[in-house]
Write a protein that holds these residues in place. Structure first.
Motif, PDB file in Angstrom:
ATOM      1  N   UNK A  32      -0.264  -4.356  -8.191  1.00 15.87           N
ATOM      2  CA  UNK A  32      -0.179  -2.902  -8.192  1.00 15.87           C
ATOM      3  C   UNK A  32      -0.746  -2.309  -6.914  1.00 15.87           C
ATOM      4  N   UNK A  33      -0.201  -1.169  -6.522  1.00 15.70           N
ATOM      5  CA  UNK A  33      -0.722  -0.447  -5.351  1.00 15.70           C
ATOM      6  C   UNK A  33      -1.570   0.743  -5.796  1.00 15.70           C
ATOM      7  N   UNK A  34      -1.702   0.927  -7.107  1.00 15.35           N
ATOM      8  CA  UNK A  34      -2.448   2.076  -7.613  1.00 15.35           C
ATOM      9  C   UNK A  34      -3.838   1.674  -8.073  1.00 15.35           C
ATOM     10  N   UNK A  35      -4.753   2.637  -8.048  1.00 14.85           N
ATOM     11  CA  UNK A  35      -6.124   2.344  -8.445  1.00 14.85           C
ATOM     12  C   UNK A  35      -6.399   2.572  -9.909  1.00 14.85           C
ATOM     13  N   UNK A  95      -4.566  -6.002  -6.642  1.00 10.39           N
ATOM     14  CA  UNK A  95      -4.281  -4.785  -5.882  1.00 10.39           C
ATOM     15  C   UNK A  95      -3.738  -5.149  -4.510  1.00 10.39           C
ATOM     16  N   UNK A  96      -2.652  -4.511  -4.156  1.00  7.71           N
ATOM     17  CA  UNK A  96      -2.069  -4.718  -2.823  1.00  7.71           C
ATOM     18  C   UNK A  96      -1.992  -3.373  -2.112  1.00  7.71           C
ATOM     19  N   UNK A  97      -2.627  -3.305  -0.962  1.00 10.09           N
ATOM     20  CA  UNK A  97      -2.619  -2.075  -0.186  1.00 10.09           C
ATOM     21  C   UNK A  97      -1.312  -1.979   0.599  1.00 10.09           C
ATOM     22  N   UNK A  98      -0.628  -0.856   0.480  1.00  7.43           N
ATOM     23  CA  UNK A  98       0.673  -0.732   1.146  1.00  7.43           C
ATOM     24  C   UNK A  98       0.542  -0.713   2.663  1.00  7.43           C
ATOM     25  N   UNK A  99      -0.683  -0.485   3.149  1.00  6.21           N
ATOM     26  CA  UNK A  99      -0.891  -0.453   4.601  1.00  6.21           C
ATOM     27  C   UNK A  99      -1.185  -1.826   5.189  1.00  6.21           C
TER      28      UNK A  99
END
Length: 498
Positions: A451-454, A467-471
């Protein structure tokens, strides 16, 4: 790794294993205590090995060597590759490797001469050569230091052993065996028996074969008649067995045997992959004519797994190469009256005795107990060996088809196809991952969610997530795979195959 255990001493192998681990670490500055922990070494042992590594590197690159004897090791500044370090160990420090080069090139090799040129003692040679002698003994080849000689079931078997020992050591380089003379015009005819996509390395393989042949004939070891190659070529006009008709050092029978031996490698190696190369149909016709029983046995094996285990039929583009690979190894086993020196003997193929592996091995052995299989009497004495080789050839197909070994991964992010496709494209190459867009309705079916959301953990507190950061840069995606591998091991545990 088996090759390095044969060619390197204990201390050399320790240096190689440490350098291999260093080459896989993230490129940054490390305290020695960090590396010691990562490599499971004491601080004293690590410091000792780094000093040994520095001494080996210093022969070629003194500046690089100094990086390994400082209080910290900055891997961002290291430029010596694992391949270069391994070559330095083999070419300049490996006693077994140097002995093989000396033995093959020398007309009248003696242990005394080798010891004199290397400045080592008999005991040092005996101690370092034991693993090589043990490897060769697996194929009933005896390396006698008393007579400085190789004795085996046949000259062909000895040459195959030398071929793999040199190929894996020199990685295609021919400089260590110069000077030599080979007939380059022979190569195109031999290459015609390989799929076109294999020609690049096949040509280098065949060149090494011709180089070894040159030295063995020059030193008085032409092929003997211990192996009967004739059944491979009886009535097959596509094989030019007059390749060595101009060689005045060989009798007519030896000329024919030398040609047969070189062609035999294209008939006894499982090198076929998914391809539309014409050689596939050509080789199928060959087995229909020359060895229909081998083809029938391979077909029976595949049909059993398709009908009883897979419950599906492989596509022709995948099935036909696999069928031919099975026939090729049967050809090899019968030709050599069992096993012969081969590439996969240097790989660790032993499956861990986990539940999934027990199931797979039982299915393999159940096949060899079937009444229609027992009718192949010419193969029955080799069933144990055939089962082991067939198991490894089929394993990639088995792992892909048996979906229960997959890790089900959901992906949830901002509604943007660019994000999902980026992750999907990357993870689609990982065989154990089944990726799909996350669906709240089936939340409990996922092994893990990316997921990219917290706030995902707030909505689904019982679902494992990453968690995967889109940046993040593309290079950071590999770390995502490391986490998924850990989760896969925890889930699969008893079910995983490698």
């Amino acid at each position: 790794m088996l090759y390095e255990t044969i060619m390197l001493s204990k201390s050399q192998l320790d240096c190689f294993l440490l350098f291999e681990k260093l080459s896989k670490l993230q490129k940054r500055d490390y305290r020695l205590s960090e590396i010691a922990s990562l490599a499971h070494l004491s601080h004293a042992k690590l410091k000792y090995l780094l000093e040994k590594i520095a001494a080996i590197i210093r022969e070629d690159n003194p500046e690089q060597a100094e990086l390994y004897v400082k209080k910290t090791l900055d891997l961002q500044k290291t430029t010596v590759s694992l391949t270069h370090f391994r070559s330095a160990l083999l070419f300049r420090h490996s006693i077994p490797f140097q002995f093989l080069i000396y033995y093959v090139r020398s007309f009248h090799p003696t242990v005394e001469e080798f010891l004199k040129t290397r400045f080592i003692s008999h005991s040092t040679l005996n101690r370092n050569i034991q693993n090589l002698q043990h490897y060769l003994s697996n194929y009933h080849i005896h390396l006698s230091l008393t007579r400085c000689q190789l004795d085996g079931p046949s000259e062909y078997q000895i040459r195959r052993a030398l071929y793999f020992l040199f190929w894996l050591g020199m990685k295609g380089s021919e400089e260590l065996l110069e000077p030599f003379t080979i007939d380059e015009t022979i190569l195109p005819k031999l290459l015609d028996q390989f799929p076109s996509e294999e020609h690049y390395l096949a040509e280098k393989n065949l060149r090494l074969d011709l180089i070894i042949q040159y030295f063995r004939i020059k030193n008085g070891f032409p092929l003997d008649d211990a192996l009967d190659f004739e059944p491979l070529y009886d009535g097959c006009a596509e094989f030019d067995l007059t390749l060595f008709a101009e060689n005045q050092h060989l009798t007519l029978n030896q000329q024919r045997s030398e040609a047969q031996a070189l062609y035999a490698q294209s008939l006894t190696t499982p090198f076929f992959s998914v391809s539309k190369d014409p050689i596939i149909r050509k080789r199928l016709d060959y087995y229909v004519k020359q060895f229909p029983s081998y083809l029938a046995f391979a077909e029976t094996f595949l049909a059993y797994f398709e009908a009883e285990i897979f419950l599906t039929t492989l596509s022709e583009e995948r099935r036909l190469p696999l069928l031919l690979n099975l026939a090729q190894v049967l050809n090899s086993i019968i030709l050599h009256h069992g096993t012969s020196p081969n590439l996969h003997s240097f790989l660790f193929f032993q499956l861990k005795k986990a539940e999934g592996n027990w199931v797979y091995e039982k299915q393999i052995h159940d096949f060899f107990k079937k009444s229609e299989v027992l009718q192949f009497t010419e193969l029955s004495s080799y069933f144990e060996l055939i089962a082991r080789v067939f198991k490894h050839l089929l394993q990639p197909f088995y792992m892909q088809i048996m979906n229960w070994t997959h890790l089900k991964v959901g992906f949830v992010s901002e509604p943007n196809a660019i994000l999902f496709e980026k992750i999907r494209l990357f993870l689609s190459s990982v065989y154990f991952i089944q990726l799909e867009a996350f669906s709240p309705k089936y939340a409990e079916s996922y092994d893990v969610v990316i997921t990219t959301t917290g706030f995902f953990s707030q909505d689904f507190p019982d679902i494992p997530y990453l968690t995967w950061q889109i940046s993040e840069e593309d290079e950071d995606l590999e770390y995502l795979v490391y986490h998924l591998m850990d989760l896969y091991r925890k889930k699969a545990g008893k079910l995983r195959f490698i």
